[in-house]
Write a protein that holds these residues in place. Structure first.
Motif, short mmCIF file in Angstrom:
data_model
loop_
_atom_site.label_atom_id
_atom_site.label_comp_id
_atom_site.label_asym_id
_atom_site.label_seq_id
_atom_site.Cartn_x
_atom_site.Cartn_y
_atom_site.Cartn_z
N GLY A 145 7.38 -19.52 69.10
CA GLY A 145 8.40 -18.51 68.92
C GLY A 145 9.58 -19.30 68.59
N TYR A 193 15.56 -9.23 70.45
CA TYR A 193 14.42 -8.73 69.70
C TYR A 193 14.63 -7.34 69.29
CZ TYR A 193 12.16 -13.05 71.71
OH TYR A 193 11.74 -14.30 72.12
N GLY A 215 7.48 -7.24 66.21
CA GLY A 215 6.81 -8.68 66.30
C GLY A 215 6.59 -9.38 64.92
N CYS A 262 8.91 -12.91 65.24
CA CYS A 262 8.24 -13.52 66.55
C CYS A 262 7.35 -12.76 66.99
CB CYS A 262 9.19 -13.80 67.63
SG CYS A 262 8.80 -14.68 68.96
N ARG A 283 8.66 -15.49 73.84
CA ARG A 283 8.64 -14.03 74.21
C ARG A 283 8.21 -13.39 75.33
NH1 ARG A 283 9.10 -9.70 69.03
NH2 ARG A 283 9.22 -7.77 70.52
N PRO A 286 11.21 -12.22 78.07
CA PRO A 286 11.01 -11.15 76.97
C PRO A 286 12.57 -10.55 76.54
CG PRO A 286 9.65 -10.64 78.71
CD PRO A 286 10.70 -11.66 78.97
N ARG A 287 13.58 -10.95 77.28
CA ARG A 287 14.76 -10.57 76.78
C ARG A 287 14.95 -9.08 76.63
NH1 ARG A 287 17.75 -15.20 73.62
NH2 ARG A 287 16.47 -17.01 74.48
N ALA A 307 12.91 -7.17 74.71
CA ALA A 307 11.71 -6.86 73.95
C ALA A 307 10.86 -5.55 74.70
CB ALA A 307 10.58 -7.95 73.87
#
Lengths: 465, 160
Positions: free
Chosen positions: A274, A305, A311, A314, A321, A325-326, A328
């Protein structure tokens, strides 16, 4: 992360936590470069165990002086469930710890997918046994400082025959702050609200201190009530220690076999991680590495993201990720703020020289050190749901390409237009050598454990030697 | 070497492949059966369907009221582990979870620290559990259906 502490932005007023009672390891990034040693002690006699503690407490570093990097190094101390028992902690108090801590990491193998080659039966001694009681972590900036702190630690137990050293493990930073695979890592840690630490530029808001330290409200608005009593709990936290062996030659060989050029090898490697080797995130630099970005602590962790929900930059399955996953998973039922933790990892062993694709038999790898208030919904959740499963990203049969354990049958999907690329037969690049759950108490709690009187405390039940 | 001997806590429920059956049998509060019928009369359409879909791991779920409106069976098949996700459910879709169990006697509420123990206490393990596709997750089934539709569309347009 860039561990040079930025003293200019430290906000003394912003400190809402009892930092003089919290161990440095919890809140303080390790020095860079660093060297150090983990030492495991067994307590065969509670009286000698408490004597060792009384002697070592003055040398345990606290988090309150982290903006004054004058110490030659610092010492952290943590206890397994068996260790607390060996010290004579009352049964009612032992019973008040969360079940996963009481059972220990080896007994939780089914919950965190430590199967096959990673199963506890393959771990190094003393991991997974009832012999592991007290873990010391000593960090220093050079060998001389390390010896100084090690010597202080040694004096706490070298004349106590019932407190033997049963395990020692040296660690040190690899050149350029890289991990054994050659990637700059440790670039992200959540910002702990009220810690007064400079907010490292990165994605996401500060996280409530109770997610990382007992005695403060967490993201659910709850303040921990376990373990008991309060004096033992306050300003403590839990650790998940995991020692990994990294198969660097196998990683390089796999890349060579699946790429037709050196550039493509680098791209596949970056897709798995990533980030590029420099630390530059794929989301910000999808086509090639950007060394300037990777080296820039002000920029290398600021990304989301939101513009990569397919995707294509990344992959969903990329290591960073999955682990963090922030935003995402914003369309899913996933409360990402409940699964953060602090990481204080280290590396050990020599780097495998550039270009070598034959295993040289050296032991090299990393130690993953999780710091968090909730072993189950932080460490165990991320390990079982995000790292060794793929259903949450619609790739049920995939695991983390770097740290997953598919026993040589790993699958890794790289989303791409018009057709995605899917790699098969990923070897196990990382093997678990051992691990354990520990409790890292605050300073007042350490004195209580040593049987010493603690201000405002009830009569100490351990003070009976 | 002394290996730890503490046995992990066993949880109810039967597994087939990666699918789990999840069956709760609960008492219903007085008048609760009528309220449940009204609440669920609209079925799982619209918003309710969307919110349940968001979970992305539930194959099916059903409510059966029996014993003269005094008890309810809540039966479901889902992927993976509900326990791992219960805190996430409580945070993101608390109202949907409360809706499911609100009329059950003793339901402590989704935010109660005792929620897991309550669920486990009402859970009954099936003596038999069959799945026609035990290794396919909800997300994989959705994806397969989308792929098949796209493929059919391709064949249709190639043939026309």
């Amino acid at each position: 992360m860039d561990t040079k502490t930025d003293t200019s932005t430290f906000a003394r007023d912003a400190v809402a936590l009892d930092v003089s009672d919290i161990q440095a390891t919890v809140l303080r990034p390790r020095p860079s470069p660093y060297r150090g040693e983990y030492v495991v002690l067994r307590i065969d006699d509670a009286v000698q165990g408490r004597e060792m503690l009384r002697r070592i407490i003055p040398h345990v570093a606290t988090a309150n002086d982290w903006w004054e990097p004058t110490l030659p190094g610092w010492l952290g101390i943590a206890f397994t469930y068996q260790g607390l028992r060996a010290l004579g902690v009352p049964q009612a108090s032992l019973d008040s710890f969360p079940p996963e801590f009481r059972e220990g990491m080896a007994a939780r193998a089914f919950a965190i997918n430590d199967l096959g080659g990673n199963a506890p039966s393959n771990w190094e001694y003393p991991f997974g046994t009832t012999d592991m009681h007290v873990a010391l972590a000593i960090y220093a900036r050079d060998d001389q400082s390390l010896e100084l702190v090690l010597d202080r630690a040694r004096q706490s137990h070298n004349d106590l025959p019932e407190v033997p050293v049963i395990y020692r493990m040296k660690f040190s930073e690899l050149p350029g702050g890289r991990n054994p695979f050659g990637f700059k890592d440790g670039l992200h840690n959540p910002h702990v609200e009220g810690s007064g630490a400079p907010a490292h530029p990165g994605f996401g808001p500060s996280i409530k201190a109770g997610e990382f330290i007992l005695g403060y409200p967490d993201e659910l608005g709850e303040t921990a009530t376990s373990p008991q009593p309060d004096v033992l709990r306050r300003n403590g936290t839990f650790l998940a220690f995991r020692k990994f062996h990294t198969r660097v030659a196998a990683f390089r060989e796999y890349l060579i076999e699946h790429a037709s050029s050196a550039e493509e090898q680098e791209l596949i490697a970056a897709k798995m991680v990533g980030r590029w080797r420099s630390g530059a995130p794929l989301v910000l630099s999808p086509e090639q590495d950007d060394a300037t970005l990777g080296a820039d602590a002000e920029r290398n962790d600021i990304f989301s993201y939101a513009n990569d929900m397919q995707g294509l930059k990344c992959p969903f399955s990329a290591h960073i990720r999955r682990v963090n996953p922030r935003d995402a998973l914003s369309n899913d039922v996933a409360a990402v703020n409940l699964h953060h933790f602090l990481r204080r990892g280290t590396n050990y062993g020599p780097a495998l020289p550039e270009g070598v694709v034959e295993d040289d038999g050296e032991e090299r790898g990393g130690v993953f050190l999780f710091v968090g208030a909730h072993l189950r919904r932080q460490f165990e959740f991320v390990q079982s749901q995000w790292m060794t499963d793929g259903n949450f990203i619609g790739h049920a049969e995939e695991q983390d390409p770097i740290v997953g354990n598919a026993e040589g049958d790993g699958i890794f999907t790289i989303p791409k237009r018009p057709v995605r690329r899917r790699l098969h037969g990923l070897p196990q690049f990382v093997a678990v050598r051992g691990g354990e759950y520990c409790f890292m108490p605050g300073l007042r709690a350490l004195r209580w454990l040593a049987g010493m009187d603690v201000e405002n405390g009830e009569p100490n039940p351990l003070n009976r030697s | 070497m002394n290996h730890t001997t503490t046995a992990p806590v066993a949880r109810p429920g039967t597994k087939a492949g990666q699918s789990n059956e999840f069956t709760l049998i609960c008492g219903i509060k007085p008048g609760g059966a009528e309220r449940m019928r009204k609440l669920l009369a609209g079925g799982f359409d619209g918003e309710r369907q969307k919110n349940t879909d968001r979970i992305g791991t539930v194959h099916d779920l059903r409510f059966v009221i029996f014993d003269n409106d005094t008890r309810v069976i809540f039966a479901s098949t889902f992927d993976g582990s509900w326990e791992s996700y219960i805190d996430d459910f409580a945070t993101i879709i608390p109202d949907e979870i409360d809706l499911l169990f609100h009329e059950c006697t003793g339901y402590p509420g989704i935010h109660s620290p005792g929620i897991k123990d309550w669920i486990v206490s009402q859970q009954v393990t099936a003596v038999g559990f069959y799945s026609a596709y035990p290794d396919a997750s909800v997300r994989e089934v959705w994806k397969a259906l989308r792929t098949q539709k796209a493929f059919d569309d391709l064949l249709d347009s190639a043939a026309s």
